[in-house]
Scaffold this active site. Structure first.
Site, PDB file in Angstrom:
ATOM      1  N   MET A 113      -1.008  -6.436   7.483  1.00 42.06           N
ATOM      2  CA  MET A 113      -2.069  -7.369   7.099  1.00 42.06           C
ATOM      3  C   MET A 113      -1.732  -8.158   5.831  1.00 42.06           C
ATOM      4  SD  MET A 113      -5.262  -4.737   7.666  1.00 42.06           S
ATOM      5  CE  MET A 113      -5.307  -3.638   9.100  1.00 42.06           C
ATOM      6  N   SER A 114      -0.454  -8.360   5.564  1.00 43.98           N
ATOM      7  CA  SER A 114      -0.079  -9.026   4.311  1.00 43.98           C
ATOM      8  C   SER A 114       1.275  -9.711   4.452  1.00 43.98           C
ATOM      9  CB  SER A 114      -0.012  -7.992   3.175  1.00 43.98           C
ATOM     10  OG  SER A 114       1.062  -7.085   3.390  1.00 43.98           O
ATOM     11  N   SER A 125       0.826  -1.214   0.000  1.00 43.96           N
ATOM     12  CA  SER A 125       0.000   0.000   0.000  1.00 43.96           C
ATOM     13  C   SER A 125       0.858   1.261   0.000  1.00 43.96           C
ATOM     14  CB  SER A 125      -0.906   0.013   1.236  1.00 43.96           C
ATOM     15  OG  SER A 125      -1.826  -1.042   1.202  1.00 43.96           O
ATOM     16  N   TYR A 175      -8.081 -10.496   4.043  1.00 46.03           N
ATOM     17  CA  TYR A 175      -9.283  -9.806   4.523  1.00 46.03           C
ATOM     18  C   TYR A 175     -10.255  -9.462   3.395  1.00 46.03           C
ATOM     19  CZ  TYR A 175      -6.774  -5.473   3.259  1.00 46.03           C
ATOM     20  OH  TYR A 175      -6.082  -4.487   2.602  1.00 46.03           O
ATOM     21  N   GLU A 176      -9.806  -9.597   2.153  1.00 46.20           N
ATOM     22  CA  GLU A 176     -10.705  -9.377   1.027  1.00 46.20           C
ATOM     23  C   GLU A 176     -11.597 -10.585   0.760  1.00 46.20           C
ATOM     24  OE1 GLU A 176      -8.687  -6.900  -2.308  1.00 46.20           O
ATOM     25  OE2 GLU A 176      -7.071  -7.981  -1.303  1.00 46.20           O
ATOM     26  N   ALA A 228       3.165  -1.898   3.790  1.00 43.87           N
ATOM     27  CA  ALA A 228       2.982  -0.791   4.716  1.00 43.87           C
ATOM     28  C   ALA A 228       2.693  -1.392   6.083  1.00 43.87           C
ATOM     29  CB  ALA A 228       1.833   0.093   4.262  1.00 43.87           C
ATOM     30  N   HIS A 259      -6.505   4.558   6.909  1.00 50.24           N
ATOM     31  CA  HIS A 259      -5.837   4.121   5.683  1.00 50.24           C
ATOM     32  C   HIS A 259      -5.217   5.316   4.960  1.00 50.24           C
ATOM     33  CE1 HIS A 259      -4.837   1.409   2.464  1.00 50.24           C
ATOM     34  NE2 HIS A 259      -5.484   2.137   1.576  1.00 50.24           N
ATOM     35  N   HIS A 285      -5.294  -9.746  -0.502  1.00 54.34           N
ATOM     36  CA  HIS A 285      -5.219  -9.863   0.962  1.00 54.34           C
ATOM     37  C   HIS A 285      -6.257 -10.857   1.474  1.00 54.34           C
ATOM     38  CE1 HIS A 285      -3.635  -5.827   0.059  1.00 54.34           C
ATOM     39  NE2 HIS A 285      -2.892  -5.963   1.142  1.00 54.34           N
ATOM     40  N   HIS A 316      -3.535  -0.235  -4.496  1.00 56.33           N
ATOM     41  CA  HIS A 316      -3.057  -1.455  -5.144  1.00 56.33           C
ATOM     42  C   HIS A 316      -3.587  -1.454  -6.578  1.00 56.33           C
ATOM     43  CE1 HIS A 316      -1.459  -3.790  -1.637  1.00 56.33           C
ATOM     44  NE2 HIS A 316      -2.126  -2.827  -1.019  1.00 56.33           N
ATOM     45  N   ASN A 355       2.915   4.422  10.344  1.00 52.69           N
ATOM     46  CA  ASN A 355       2.277   4.949  11.565  1.00 52.69           C
ATOM     47  C   ASN A 355       2.839   4.219  12.770  1.00 52.69           C
ATOM     48  OD1 ASN A 355       0.277   2.825  10.167  1.00 52.69           O
ATOM     49  ND2 ASN A 355       0.170   2.563  12.403  1.00 52.69           N
TER      50      ASN A 355
END
Length: 273
Positions: free
Chosen positions: A211-212, A30, A85-86, A113, A247, A83, A61, A235
């Protein structure tokens, strides 16, 4: 999807190229899509046109494969990823990495990220991944194993290649870029973590959270590819500053980190490709 599906997609890609397939591939996370602009004379393929390829749905993406040169050396640049979560199934999470393997890729560079758990590694900085913790509950190797991809049980002691990480470190030193190092923890998402979870992750030894990336590392090592990786710190993790996580922040500071990451990946390609 089957071994044959992977080979079909790989053959489709080969037919689009005039020259040999590079042995180095890079996956951009990201906020890092602008790095693809550094690819020289690329052949550009949309994921939507690649047979069986999962289509990313997340802002930042682009969903493209660029095959060209970086620093004068051949590379495949994956502009976006799927991902967990998708809602993708395990075979979908494994597919793109297996296609890279079928193309003959030997070295896979994973970027993402991530939120920092270390105060000294603030937003806009870079962290080389030296190990990982899979807190996601997701493993794309689950299911019937096809020995043509790799063994039923694969060793992860050296999941993140020490020699390649050392190459990243040397390139960063030459460029006077501060490259932090640490353990990356993957949570499934799509929500950001709670402050209590971050406290627990810090006790476990995590230095960054995202998350990846871990699924790709698992699949690549299963296939025998060498893997290294860099997290762009976007962050501080939940509870460290008292601010809410968004995001938009990921995209903003991902772009800042991308400047140095672009320089680092170019030097790395020149060194290992």
């Amino acid at each position: 999807m089957s071994y044959e599906d992977v080979q079909t997609c790989a053959s489709f890609i080969r037919e689009k190229l005039d020259g040999p397939v590079p042995a180095v591939a890079m996956v951009l996370g990201s906020g890092l899509n602008d790095l693809a602009d550094s690819i020289e004379n690329p052949t550009i393929l949309s994921y939507a046109d690649l047979p069986g390829f999962p289509k990313p749905t997340v802002e930042g993406h682009a969903g493209r494969m660029l095959i060209g040169k970086l620093g004068g050396k051949g590379v495949i640049c994956m502009q976006g990823r799927a991902h967990a979560y998708e809602g993708h199934d395990n075979y979908k999470l494994a597919f793109s990495t297996r296609v890279l393997w079928a193309l003959g890729v030997e070295i896979l560079v994973l970027t993402n990220a991530a939120g920092s758990l270390d105060e000294e590694a603030g937003p806009g900085s870079l962290m080389a991944i030296t190990d990982h913790i899979n807190f996601s509950g997701v493993n794309p190797l689950v299911g019937i194993n096809d020995e043509r991809f790799g063994p039923r049980f694969s060793d992860m002691t050296a999941a993140w290649d020490k020699e390649l990480t050392d190459d990243l470190r040397k390139c960063a030193e030459q460029l006077s870029i501060k490259l932090h190092e640490g353990t990356y923890l993957m949570a499934k998402g799509p929500n950001f973590e709670t402050p209590a979870e971050i406290k627990a992750f810090r006790v476990w030894g995590a230095n960054a959270v995202g998350m990846s990336t871990v699924p790709e590392c698992l699949v690549a090592r299963h296939c025998g590819m060498r893997v290294c990786g860099v997290s762009s710190i976007t962050n501080y993790a939940a509870g460290m500053t008292g601010n809410e996580l968004t995001h938009d922040e990921t995209m903003e500071f991902g772009a800042i980190a991308a400047v140095n990451l672009g320089k680092l990946l170019k030097a790395f390609a020149e060194k290992v490709a």
